[in-house]
Design a protein around this motif. Sequence first.
Motif, PDB file in Angstrom:
ATOM      1  N   VAL A 140     -46.595  57.455  68.982  1.00 16.12           N
ATOM      2  CA  VAL A 140     -45.878  58.654  69.452  1.00 16.12           C
ATOM      3  C   VAL A 140     -46.481  59.153  70.762  1.00 16.12           C
ATOM      4  O   VAL A 140     -45.749  59.559  71.682  1.00 16.12           O
ATOM      5  N   ALA A 141     -47.806  59.127  70.868  1.00 15.38           N
ATOM      6  CA  ALA A 141     -48.448  59.564  72.110  1.00 15.38           C
ATOM      7  C   ALA A 141     -48.008  58.693  73.286  1.00 15.38           C
ATOM      8  O   ALA A 141     -47.723  59.202  74.378  1.00 15.38           O
ATOM      9  N   LYS A 142     -47.951  57.385  73.062  1.00 22.19           N
ATOM     10  CA  LYS A 142     -47.497  56.477  74.116  1.00 22.19           C
ATOM     11  C   LYS A 142     -46.061  56.785  74.534  1.00 22.19           C
ATOM     12  O   LYS A 142     -45.722  56.748  75.721  1.00 22.19           O
ATOM     13  N   LEU A 143     -45.199  57.096  73.570  1.00 14.27           N
ATOM     14  CA  LEU A 143     -43.818  57.449  73.885  1.00 14.27           C
ATOM     15  C   LEU A 143     -43.745  58.761  74.660  1.00 14.27           C
ATOM     16  O   LEU A 143     -42.920  58.917  75.572  1.00 14.27           O
ATOM     17  N   LEU A 144     -44.605  59.716  74.317  1.00 13.31           N
ATOM     18  CA  LEU A 144     -44.655  60.977  75.049  1.00 13.31           C
ATOM     19  C   LEU A 144     -45.100  60.755  76.495  1.00 13.31           C
ATOM     20  O   LEU A 144     -44.577  61.413  77.415  1.00 13.31           O
ATOM     21  N   TYR A 145     -46.045  59.852  76.695  1.00 14.39           N
ATOM     22  CA  TYR A 145     -46.484  59.556  78.062  1.00 14.39           C
ATOM     23  C   TYR A 145     -45.348  58.972  78.889  1.00 14.39           C
ATOM     24  O   TYR A 145     -45.267  59.189  80.107  1.00 14.39           O
TER      25      TYR A 145
ATOM     26  N   ALA B  59     -52.316  64.088  78.365  1.00 12.20           N
ATOM     27  CA  ALA B  59     -53.102  64.291  77.149  1.00 12.20           C
ATOM     28  C   ALA B  59     -53.224  65.769  76.790  1.00 12.20           C
ATOM     29  O   ALA B  59     -53.185  66.139  75.608  1.00 12.20           O
ATOM     30  N   VAL B  60     -53.374  66.641  77.791  1.00  8.11           N
ATOM     31  CA  VAL B  60     -53.519  68.074  77.532  1.00  8.11           C
ATOM     32  C   VAL B  60     -52.260  68.631  76.873  1.00  8.11           C
ATOM     33  O   VAL B  60     -52.329  69.437  75.928  1.00  8.11           O
ATOM     34  N   THR B  61     -51.099  68.191  77.338  1.00 10.64           N
ATOM     35  CA  THR B  61     -49.838  68.661  76.766  1.00 10.64           C
ATOM     36  C   THR B  61     -49.609  68.082  75.374  1.00 10.64           C
ATOM     37  O   THR B  61     -49.178  68.784  74.456  1.00 10.64           O
TER      38      THR B  61
ATOM     39  N   SER C 216     -39.090  69.158  77.738  1.00 10.44           N
ATOM     40  CA  SER C 216     -37.750  68.630  77.488  1.00 10.44           C
ATOM     41  C   SER C 216     -37.521  68.442  75.996  1.00 10.44           C
ATOM     42  O   SER C 216     -38.460  68.418  75.197  1.00 10.44           O
ATOM     43  N   ALA C 217     -36.254  68.286  75.615  1.00 12.86           N
ATOM     44  CA  ALA C 217     -35.900  68.101  74.206  1.00 12.86           C
ATOM     45  C   ALA C 217     -36.577  66.861  73.601  1.00 12.86           C
ATOM     46  O   ALA C 217     -37.080  66.927  72.472  1.00 12.86           O
ATOM     47  N   PRO C 218     -36.611  65.707  74.307  1.00 12.99           N
ATOM     48  CA  PRO C 218     -37.301  64.546  73.733  1.00 12.99           C
ATOM     49  C   PRO C 218     -38.787  64.788  73.495  1.00 12.99           C
ATOM     50  O   PRO C 218     -39.344  64.320  72.492  1.00 12.99           O
ATOM     51  N   VAL C 219     -39.433  65.529  74.385  1.00 10.02           N
ATOM     52  CA  VAL C 219     -40.852  65.826  74.218  1.00 10.02           C
ATOM     53  C   VAL C 219     -41.068  66.709  72.998  1.00 10.02           C
ATOM     54  O   VAL C 219     -41.989  66.481  72.201  1.00 10.02           O
TER      55      VAL C 219
END
Length: 310
Positions: A36-41, A47-49, A226-229
């Motif tokens: 999930v973190a990789k997808l968020l990047y 990382a802070v967000t 954003s909505a995906p985030v």
Amino acid sequence: MSNDVSSAAPRPSAAQLSGLLLASVGAVFFSGKAIVAKLLYQHGSDAVTVIGLRMLLSVPFFIAVAIATWRSGPKIGASDFARIVALGLLGYWASSMLDFMGLQYISAGLERLILFLTPSFVLLLGVLAFKRKVSRMQWFSLLFAYAGIVLVFWHDVNLGGSAVILGSGLVMASALCYALYLLLSGEVVRRIGPMRLVALVMPVSCVACLIQYALLRPWPTLFMQSAPVWGLSLVNATACTVLPVFLTMSAVARVGPGTAAQAGMIGPVSTVFLAYWLLGEPIGVLQMAGTGLVLAGIWLLSRQKAPAGR
């Protein structure tokens, strides 16, 4: 014939089977944090967000648990609160922050394998801090585990160069922080219980993460994602943080911590295949061999019983 039947190994009970299933599912969901973190990047988060949103969305669940369990154990004194604050900063803020920073530079599979070395760090820190003895079997387990990390690291560093070295170092520091958290939390866990401890340290970590965001980023932007985030962050907070904690605790109640830990060995393997499926990370011979060595080492470590009185 009757003797053969009576000497046969007893079938596992429903509680044992359900405990193994809960531990395995919990390990898979918790390992999904890296995916999930990789997808968020990929959506532009840093990382802070990522850690700020993870804590913000997961902490209401832990506050609810803390309220529900407040009177279920011994009274928590001022010294306990001081330890809880220190443990929250160490185990769920510093450790998580270093982990998410490292994930910006290395594959999800390598990250999960490095974090899986936490038990070996606990063992080595125990040797350094408390002069505990290490058995031959434990040394063999460390040899297997670290040989596996070297293989996967060698595979990834040929692809990513110095960035992989930096990312691996950050995740290694994350594992070390969490190992320190485990070592230092022993007395508090015995006094107030593991679930109460987690429920109390998570709000501390949440406050630390939000203060960190306010110091490093314009504060209102945390709520302007954003909505995906937001969607991925909600998955990170619930399916990859809150749910695994409760699944693992339920599993420990059914089969004990040792068996639950062994079932959790499915985590690194699941991460390798999830990363291949969702992120397109390659699976090579070195990765599979390294994963096998790490799992073998942790399995040997889990089979080693500590001497009485430790």
